[in-house]
Design a protein around this motif. Sequence first.
Motif, PDB file in Angstrom:
ATOM      1  N   ILE A 276       0.825  -1.212   0.000  1.00 58.59           N
ATOM      2  CA  ILE A 276       0.000   0.000   0.000  1.00 58.59           C
ATOM      3  C   ILE A 276       0.860   1.264   0.000  1.00 58.59           C
ATOM      4  CG2 ILE A 276      -1.675   1.342   1.335  1.00 58.59           C
ATOM      5  CD1 ILE A 276      -2.917  -1.286   2.233  1.00 58.59           C
ATOM      6  N   ASP A 277       1.915   1.262   0.781  1.00 59.64           N
ATOM      7  CA  ASP A 277       2.730   2.466   0.922  1.00 59.64           C
ATOM      8  C   ASP A 277       4.132   2.325   0.348  1.00 59.64           C
ATOM      9  OD1 ASP A 277       0.719   3.925   2.300  1.00 59.64           O
ATOM     10  OD2 ASP A 277       1.167   2.736   4.092  1.00 59.64           O
ATOM     11  N   GLY A 278       4.390   1.264  -0.388  1.00 54.18           N
ATOM     12  CA  GLY A 278       5.693   1.106  -1.027  1.00 54.18           C
ATOM     13  C   GLY A 278       6.634   0.181  -0.299  1.00 54.18           C
ATOM     14  N   ASP A 279       6.433  -0.045   0.977  1.00 55.31           N
ATOM     15  CA  ASP A 279       7.260  -0.966   1.750  1.00 55.31           C
ATOM     16  C   ASP A 279       6.332  -1.904   2.518  1.00 55.31           C
ATOM     17  OD1 ASP A 279       9.923   0.044   1.173  1.00 55.31           O
ATOM     18  OD2 ASP A 279       9.305   1.820   2.310  1.00 55.31           O
ATOM     19  N   PRO A 280       6.557  -3.203   2.410  1.00 60.44           N
ATOM     20  CA  PRO A 280       5.660  -4.151   3.091  1.00 60.44           C
ATOM     21  C   PRO A 280       5.908  -4.150   4.595  1.00 60.44           C
ATOM     22  CG  PRO A 280       7.492  -5.315   2.040  1.00 60.44           C
ATOM     23  CD  PRO A 280       7.612  -3.887   1.633  1.00 60.44           C
ATOM     24  N   PRO A 281       4.895  -4.623   5.388  1.00 66.23           N
ATOM     25  CA  PRO A 281       3.494  -4.652   4.983  1.00 66.23           C
ATOM     26  C   PRO A 281       2.833  -3.284   5.218  1.00 66.23           C
ATOM     27  CG  PRO A 281       3.765  -5.586   7.185  1.00 66.23           C
ATOM     28  CD  PRO A 281       5.125  -5.128   6.735  1.00 66.23           C
ATOM     29  N   PRO A 282       1.551  -3.036   5.053  1.00 63.13           N
ATOM     30  CA  PRO A 282       0.532  -4.013   4.654  1.00 63.13           C
ATOM     31  C   PRO A 282       0.408  -4.157   3.136  1.00 63.13           C
ATOM     32  CG  PRO A 282      -0.519  -1.933   5.117  1.00 63.13           C
ATOM     33  CD  PRO A 282       0.946  -1.725   5.379  1.00 63.13           C
ATOM     34  N   PHE A 283      -0.404  -5.140   2.710  1.00 67.20           N
ATOM     35  CA  PHE A 283      -0.669  -5.396   1.302  1.00 67.20           C
ATOM     36  C   PHE A 283      -2.153  -5.199   1.014  1.00 67.20           C
ATOM     37  CE2 PHE A 283       3.118  -7.819   2.276  1.00 67.20           C
ATOM     38  CZ  PHE A 283       3.913  -7.667   1.152  1.00 67.20           C
ATOM     39  N   CYS A 284      -2.467  -5.071  -0.261  1.00 67.85           N
ATOM     40  CA  CYS A 284      -3.877  -5.063  -0.680  1.00 67.85           C
ATOM     41  C   CYS A 284      -3.960  -5.599  -2.098  1.00 67.85           C
ATOM     42  CB  CYS A 284      -4.474  -3.661  -0.606  1.00 67.85           C
ATOM     43  SG  CYS A 284      -3.843  -2.528  -1.870  1.00 67.85           S
ATOM     44  N   LEU A 285      -5.167  -5.956  -2.482  1.00 67.71           N
ATOM     45  CA  LEU A 285      -5.405  -6.371  -3.866  1.00 67.71           C
ATOM     46  C   LEU A 285      -5.545  -5.145  -4.762  1.00 67.71           C
ATOM     47  CD1 LEU A 285      -8.045  -9.223  -3.417  1.00 67.71           C
ATOM     48  CD2 LEU A 285      -5.582  -9.459  -3.798  1.00 67.71           C
ATOM     49  N   HIS A 286      -5.128  -5.311  -5.990  1.00 71.14           N
ATOM     50  CA  HIS A 286      -5.374  -4.303  -7.024  1.00 71.14           C
ATOM     51  C   HIS A 286      -6.112  -4.996  -8.163  1.00 71.14           C
ATOM     52  CE1 HIS A 286      -4.968  -1.124  -9.917  1.00 71.14           C
ATOM     53  NE2 HIS A 286      -4.237  -1.879 -10.726  1.00 71.14           N
ATOM     54  N   GLY A 287      -7.202  -4.382  -8.642  1.00 77.95           N
ATOM     55  CA  GLY A 287      -8.028  -4.997  -9.675  1.00 77.95           C
ATOM     56  C   GLY A 287      -7.740  -4.452 -11.058  1.00 77.95           C
ATOM     57  N   LEU A 288      -7.667  -5.348 -12.039  1.00 80.29           N
ATOM     58  CA  LEU A 288      -7.491  -4.976 -13.434  1.00 80.29           C
ATOM     59  C   LEU A 288      -8.230  -5.977 -14.306  1.00 80.29           C
ATOM     60  CD1 LEU A 288      -3.958  -6.154 -14.527  1.00 80.29           C
ATOM     61  CD2 LEU A 288      -4.532  -6.040 -12.114  1.00 80.29           C
ATOM     62  N   ASN A 289      -8.013  -5.943 -15.592  1.00 84.35           N
ATOM     63  CA  ASN A 289      -8.766  -6.797 -16.517  1.00 84.35           C
ATOM     64  C   ASN A 289      -7.857  -7.600 -17.426  1.00 84.35           C
ATOM     65  OD1 ASN A 289     -10.640  -4.161 -16.188  1.00 84.35           O
ATOM     66  ND2 ASN A 289     -11.927  -5.953 -16.528  1.00 84.35           N
ATOM     67  N   ALA A 290      -8.461  -8.631 -18.015  1.00 81.85           N
ATOM     68  CA  ALA A 290      -7.867  -9.327 -19.151  1.00 81.85           C
ATOM     69  C   ALA A 290      -8.923  -9.373 -20.249  1.00 81.85           C
ATOM     70  CB  ALA A 290      -7.431 -10.738 -18.778  1.00 81.85           C
ATOM     71  N   VAL A 291      -8.517  -9.104 -21.473  1.00 86.97           N
ATOM     72  CA  VAL A 291      -9.423  -9.138 -22.616  1.00 86.97           C
ATOM     73  C   VAL A 291      -8.865 -10.139 -23.619  1.00 86.97           C
ATOM     74  CG1 VAL A 291      -8.235  -7.150 -23.674  1.00 86.97           C
ATOM     75  CG2 VAL A 291     -10.537  -7.769 -24.436  1.00 86.97           C
ATOM     76  N   TYR A 292      -9.760 -10.896 -24.255  1.00 85.05           N
ATOM     77  CA  TYR A 292      -9.304 -11.880 -25.243  1.00 85.05           C
ATOM     78  C   TYR A 292      -9.354 -11.257 -26.628  1.00 85.05           C
ATOM     79  CZ  TYR A 292      -8.394 -16.289 -27.522  1.00 85.05           C
ATOM     80  OH  TYR A 292      -7.807 -17.290 -28.263  1.00 85.05           O
ATOM     81  N   LEU A 293      -8.190 -11.141 -27.244  1.00 90.99           N
ATOM     82  CA  LEU A 293      -8.070 -10.541 -28.569  1.00 90.99           C
ATOM     83  C   LEU A 293      -7.332 -11.489 -29.499  1.00 90.99           C
ATOM     84  CD1 LEU A 293      -6.857  -6.968 -27.521  1.00 90.99           C
ATOM     85  CD2 LEU A 293      -9.162  -7.583 -28.277  1.00 90.99           C
ATOM     86  N   GLU A 294      -7.917 -11.737 -30.652  1.00 91.64           N
ATOM     87  CA  GLU A 294      -7.174 -12.463 -31.674  1.00 91.64           C
ATOM     88  C   GLU A 294      -6.286 -11.465 -32.405  1.00 91.64           C
ATOM     89  OE1 GLU A 294     -10.365 -14.263 -33.937  1.00 91.64           O
ATOM     90  OE2 GLU A 294     -10.242 -16.098 -32.742  1.00 91.64           O
TER      91      GLU A 294
END
Length: 371
Positions: A276-294
């Motif tokens: 969260i602040d650059g030095d562990p801990p604490p940690f958190c999840l970060h959400g992003l995406n995946a897209v299927y592209l031919e």
Amino acid sequence: MKILALYGSLRAASINSAVLRTVRYLAPASIEVRLFSGLGDLPLYNPDLESTLPAVAKQLRNEVAAADALLIASPEYAHGVTGTIKNALDWLVAFEGFVDKPVAVLNATPRAQHADTELRETLITMSATLIEAASITLPLPSANIGEAELLAMPEIVSLLSGVLTKVQRAVKWLPDMKPYLSSSLYIDSQHPAIVAQAAKLAEGYSDEEAIAKRCFEFVRDEIKHSWDYRLNPVTCKASDVLSHVTGYCYAKSHLLAALLRANGIPAGLCYQRLTIDGDPPPFCLHGLNAVYLEPYGWYRIDARGNKPGVAADFCPPLEKLAFPIMNSLEQDLPGIHAEPLPAVIKALTEHQTVEQVYHNLPDIDHQNQSV
């Protein structure tokens, strides 16, 4: 590939049947479009006839079962679908061969919004797989035109050719990609506002990579990150993110997935575990995406929102995410999820303000990799 086309008007000069005949004319050799002409011969649906099925009803069911997808065009009568098309669907309600069948809906009259909405609702209730990207309203100047006039309109030819391409793509991807194309509680890709925004972003584009980029840039640049801008309310559902124009990274990923799915492009959710602040801990999840592209396959994109020090972009096959992994304790979590992680839903639905979410950011059990 076989497409069965159903038109809801029995008029000889019906614009809906003309549209479907035009689609048949435009179909390449790899696609067979068959118009079912027996809907006017169907008796009114009666469950008592299930044991001795009328010949035309049996034919309809057989052709539906044999088709890879259905294409339906129906006019609007008195703010509803026609009895012709509703009766045909009634004969398919109890038919297993219709369940999960890919279906696209063509609306030949822009003002016929009631019937279009009603037809979509009926199909979803019947467990069809609605191909949103191929379900369009045609900008026709008149209801009194035939195939020759339709074929002379470059815009209409382009739109109908695009419908065939999108139906073919959907059939090819289903069922393997179905979880990544489906609408759900939090990725509500069939919500009217999502469908409208997705169509707006895809307008004038036929290439899925270009459409995916437009959707990505819209969410990245136009939807404000809740913590960056200290904006309430806390959003989770894709439609709420769109309505309030704000969301945490997780919520923004729900919206991007919904817009992509509404355009018939498979999309999932990915997560990183970051400090969260650059030095562990604490940690958190970060959400992003995946897209299927031919021809790239699954490609990760991060529409969190850029700011000084954060410069995510869409440049396949190169990934340019918001946050690089900085140390051995941070990680890209494995897998592409069709639905949000429970820990993410908990954080976004149990806290009332962006400050509360920030002080309770979701994380996972690092040892057991559980949420």
